[in-house]
Design an enzyme around this catalytic site. Structure first.
Site, PDB file in Angstrom:
ATOM      1  N   HIS A  10       0.853  -1.192   0.000  1.00  0.00           N
ATOM      2  CA  HIS A  10       0.000   0.000   0.000  1.00  0.00           C
ATOM      3  C   HIS A  10       0.886   1.238   0.000  1.00  0.00           C
ATOM      4  O   HIS A  10       1.946   1.241   0.609  1.00  0.00           O
ATOM      5  CB  HIS A  10      -0.896   0.009   1.253  1.00  0.00           C
ATOM      6  CG  HIS A  10      -2.074   0.915   1.126  1.00  0.00           C
ATOM      7  ND1 HIS A  10      -2.001   2.256   1.427  1.00  0.00           N
ATOM      8  CD2 HIS A  10      -3.346   0.675   0.726  1.00  0.00           C
ATOM      9  CE1 HIS A  10      -3.192   2.793   1.215  1.00  0.00           C
ATOM     10  NE2 HIS A  10      -4.020   1.862   0.784  1.00  0.00           N
TER      11      HIS A  10
ATOM     12  N   ASP B 149      -7.993  -5.046  -0.089  1.00  0.00           N
ATOM     13  CA  ASP B 149      -8.441  -5.743  -1.293  1.00  0.00           C
ATOM     14  C   ASP B 149      -8.201  -7.242  -1.234  1.00  0.00           C
ATOM     15  O   ASP B 149      -8.889  -8.015  -1.891  1.00  0.00           O
ATOM     16  CB  ASP B 149      -7.736  -5.166  -2.527  1.00  0.00           C
ATOM     17  CG  ASP B 149      -8.151  -3.735  -2.763  1.00  0.00           C
ATOM     18  OD1 ASP B 149      -9.356  -3.490  -2.799  1.00  0.00           O
ATOM     19  OD2 ASP B 149      -7.271  -2.870  -2.877  1.00  0.00           O
TER      20      ASP B 149
HETATM   21  C1  LIG Z   1      -0.148  -0.818  -3.927  1.00  0.00           C
HETATM   22  C2  LIG Z   1       1.254  -0.649  -4.489  1.00  0.00           C
HETATM   23  C3  LIG Z   1       1.161  -0.032  -5.899  1.00  0.00           C
HETATM   24  C4  LIG Z   1       2.070   0.254  -3.551  1.00  0.00           C
HETATM   25  O1  LIG Z   1       3.178   0.625  -4.216  1.00  0.00           O
HETATM   26  P1  LIG Z   1       4.369   1.504  -3.603  1.00  0.00           P
HETATM   27  O2  LIG Z   1       4.049   2.116  -2.326  1.00  0.00           O
HETATM   28  O3  LIG Z   1       4.782   2.378  -4.698  1.00  0.00           O
HETATM   29  O4  LIG Z   1       5.425   0.421  -3.277  1.00  0.00           O
HETATM   30  P2  LIG Z   1       6.407  -0.198  -4.313  1.00  0.00           P
HETATM   31  O5  LIG Z   1       5.659  -0.711  -5.489  1.00  0.00           O
HETATM   32  O6  LIG Z   1       7.509   0.783  -4.575  1.00  0.00           O
HETATM   33  O7  LIG Z   1       6.963  -1.423  -3.459  1.00  0.00           O
HETATM   34  C5  LIG Z   1       8.123  -1.420  -2.646  1.00  0.00           C
HETATM   35  C6  LIG Z   1       8.798  -2.766  -2.820  1.00  0.00           C
HETATM   36  O8  LIG Z   1       7.910  -3.809  -2.360  1.00  0.00           O
HETATM   37  C7  LIG Z   1       7.582  -4.679  -3.434  1.00  0.00           C
HETATM   38  N1  LIG Z   1       6.163  -4.939  -3.406  1.00  0.00           N
HETATM   39  C8  LIG Z   1       5.176  -4.046  -3.076  1.00  0.00           C
HETATM   40  N2  LIG Z   1       3.974  -4.630  -3.178  1.00  0.00           N
HETATM   41  C9  LIG Z   1       4.209  -5.894  -3.590  1.00  0.00           C
HETATM   42  C10 LIG Z   1       3.355  -6.956  -3.879  1.00  0.00           C
HETATM   43  N3  LIG Z   1       2.029  -6.828  -3.776  1.00  0.00           N
HETATM   44  N4  LIG Z   1       3.890  -8.109  -4.277  1.00  0.00           N
HETATM   45  C11 LIG Z   1       5.228  -8.240  -4.401  1.00  0.00           C
HETATM   46  N5  LIG Z   1       6.097  -7.249  -4.140  1.00  0.00           N
HETATM   47  C12 LIG Z   1       5.582  -6.096  -3.733  1.00  0.00           C
HETATM   48  C13 LIG Z   1       7.936  -3.929  -4.715  1.00  0.00           C
HETATM   49  O9  LIG Z   1       8.241  -4.808  -5.756  1.00  0.00           O
HETATM   50  C14 LIG Z   1       9.112  -3.094  -4.271  1.00  0.00           C
HETATM   51  O10 LIG Z   1      10.251  -3.918  -4.291  1.00  0.00           O
HETATM   52  P3  LIG Z   1      11.686  -3.313  -4.758  1.00  0.00           P
HETATM   53  O11 LIG Z   1      11.983  -2.234  -3.752  1.00  0.00           O
HETATM   54  O12 LIG Z   1      12.609  -4.474  -4.696  1.00  0.00           O
HETATM   55  O13 LIG Z   1      11.462  -2.775  -6.138  1.00  0.00           O
HETATM   56  C15 LIG Z   1       1.963  -2.010  -4.600  1.00  0.00           C
HETATM   57  O14 LIG Z   1       2.151  -2.533  -3.300  1.00  0.00           O
HETATM   58  C16 LIG Z   1       1.200  -2.998  -5.460  1.00  0.00           C
HETATM   59  O15 LIG Z   1       1.321  -2.969  -6.687  1.00  0.00           O
HETATM   60  N6  LIG Z   1       0.416  -3.931  -4.848  1.00  0.00           N
HETATM   61  C17 LIG Z   1      -0.364  -4.908  -5.568  1.00  0.00           C
HETATM   62  C18 LIG Z   1      -1.671  -4.334  -6.081  1.00  0.00           C
HETATM   63  C19 LIG Z   1      -2.654  -4.034  -4.975  1.00  0.00           C
HETATM   64  O16 LIG Z   1      -2.900  -4.847  -4.097  1.00  0.00           O
HETATM   65  N7  LIG Z   1      -3.238  -2.832  -5.049  1.00  0.00           N
HETATM   66  C20 LIG Z   1      -4.223  -2.390  -4.088  1.00  0.00           C
HETATM   67  C21 LIG Z   1      -3.700  -1.310  -3.226  1.00  0.00           C
HETATM   68  S1  LIG Z   1      -4.904  -0.818  -2.025  1.00  0.00           S
END
Ligand SMILES: CC(C)(COP(=O)(O)OP(=O)(O)OC[C@H]1O[C@@H](n2cnc3c(N)ncnc32)[C@H](O)[C@@H]1OP(=O)(O)O)[C@@H](O)C(=O)NCCC(=O)NCCS
Length: 387
Positions: A269, A323
């Protein structure tokens, strides 16, 4: 890059996702991503999920305080009356193409509803409060009626004697829900009713900041909720659980996905760096529901996915979000996957209306800047002289 561009050193800092930008003060909702707390008007979501109802939560979000007993009874009656939709609306729903996504149908229908509201252009706060109630009331009936039409079933009239969540489930499924299912739907609606300045609330505010009417703001918000990066993640989470199918396959699935640098849907998140409190609440309800419905295997899959993902991604502070469990809960309640996002909207319309009404108390047109990097000295060549 064309000629006449500003030198790169002049380039402003661009905040593409507006990640760290505050756009307004609010007293509606507070997300504490470090401690894993969510407050509506100062009240902890865990208390609201335990003791409140969706109707009371709506009152709290819209009016800013908990109602007295009489105020709540009046608000519940008002909301129940507003669940009714007119024959014109039913006619519109019957015209929708058979394969129209339900979230698109909801967006179109809300847009149409504005033409039937005699107060549409009344900008007073009192009128906007009434319009908010009208919209919140009609969302479940629109979603349920459209679903029944596409299934070739008879539309059910709202029952003003039932609570909002219970009536929504009844109108959708055609059956009186059991008490646990009715309560779980009520809690799911409470948990999704607001979440501070998310993309759909912001879209609603952008539309409303032009002093367009409340319906326009809500239509913009529904359009924004539709995307898989916002309202659609629960569908992906459920699809993954169903594809895994058996608990003994869940751990390997997570390990393989992470090894391939894939995402596990329903985890991580932008704000929460710990457990999303809504996820913890829905996890317990999904356990109870899975027992009631005899689908413990699916819950077991979710448990192993959760244990494995949290263990593997602890260093990155990735935990389950709402979710991960809302998809599972809606599935156990018998909702088809394409109704997950409209169901989210049935709840979130309360938050959208609260944010728009709050913003209008001190309105400012939202008009950010974009940094021009195109040509500045292009010479117009008449069409007949172009190659
Ligand atoms: C929600 C989301 C976009 C948040 O993104 P964010 O705050 O920008 O965090 P990041 O995407 O930069 O993630 C940080 C690290 O954790 C990892 N990570 C985050 N969520 C992950 C997940 N659901 N599965 C696997 N790895 C994950 C990323 O790959 C990243 O790794 P890295 O530093 O080696 O590149 C992301 O967690 C995600 O795509 N989740 C899955 C979709 C989802 O459930 N969305 C609903 C949100 S309410």
């Amino acid at each position: 890059m064309g000629e006449g561009l500003k030198p790169a050193s002049d380039a402003p800092h661009i905040d593409k996702g507006l990640d760290d930008i505050y756009v307004k003060e609010t007293s509606i909702c507070f997300v504490d991503g470090v401690r894993g707390r969510l407050l509506y008007r100062g009240y902890d979501i865990r208390d609201l999920a335990q003791y409140s109802t969706f109707e009371e939560t709506v009152y709290l979000l819209i009016h800013g305080e908990l109602p007295t007993k009489e105020e709540l009874e009046k608000a519940m009656r008002g909301l129940a009356e507003e669940r009714e939709i007119s024959p014109d609306v039913v006619k519109l729903l019957r015209c929708m193409p058979a394969d129209a996504p339900p979230i698109d149908v909801l967006r179109t229908t809300v847009s149409y509803l504005s033409n039937l509201d005699s107060e549409r252009d009344d900008p007073t706060r009192a009128a906007n409060m009434r319009k908010a109630q009208r919209l919140i009331g009609k969302f479940p009936t629109i979603v349920a009626a459209h679903h029944r039409i596409r299934e070739g079933k008879r539309i059910l009239q709202p029952d003003p004697e039932l609570g909002h969540a219970e009536d929504f489930l009844r109108m959708l499924t055609g059956k009186q829900p059991d008490p646990l299912s009715a309560r779980v739907m009520d809690v799911a609606l409470i948990l999704h009713a607001d979440h501070s300045m998310n993309a759909s609330a912001f879209a609603g505010i952008v539309a409303a900041s032009t002093l367009a009417d409340l319906y326009s703001g809500i239509v913009a918000a529904i359009a924004t909720l539709k995307g898989p990066l916002h309202g659609g993640a629960n569908e992906a989470a459920l699809r993954t659980m169903l594809a895994i199918g058996k608990p003994e396959r869940a751990e390997q699935y997570v390990l393989d996905t992470l090894r391939a640098h894939g995402k596990i849907f329903g985890f991580g998140h932008r704000v929460y760096r710990t457990y999303d409190p809504r996820a913890l609440i829905l996890r317990e309800y999904s356990r109870q529901l899975s027992e009631l419905k005899g689908q413990q295997d699916l819950f077991r899959v979710s448990e192993i996915m959760q244990e494995t993902t949290v263990r593997e991604l602890k260093a990155k502070q990735v935990y389950p979000n709402v979710d991960f469990y809302s998809g599972l809960v809606y599935h156990l309640l018998g909702l088809p996957t394409d109704l997950f996002t409209p169901t989210f909207a049935v709840s979130r319309v309360a938050g959208w209306a609260a944010h728009i009404n709050e913003y209008w108390q001190d309105n400012r047109l939202v008009r950010p800047l974009d940094y021009y990097v195109g040509p500045t000295e292009a010479v117009y060549v008449p069409l007949e002289q172009r190659g």
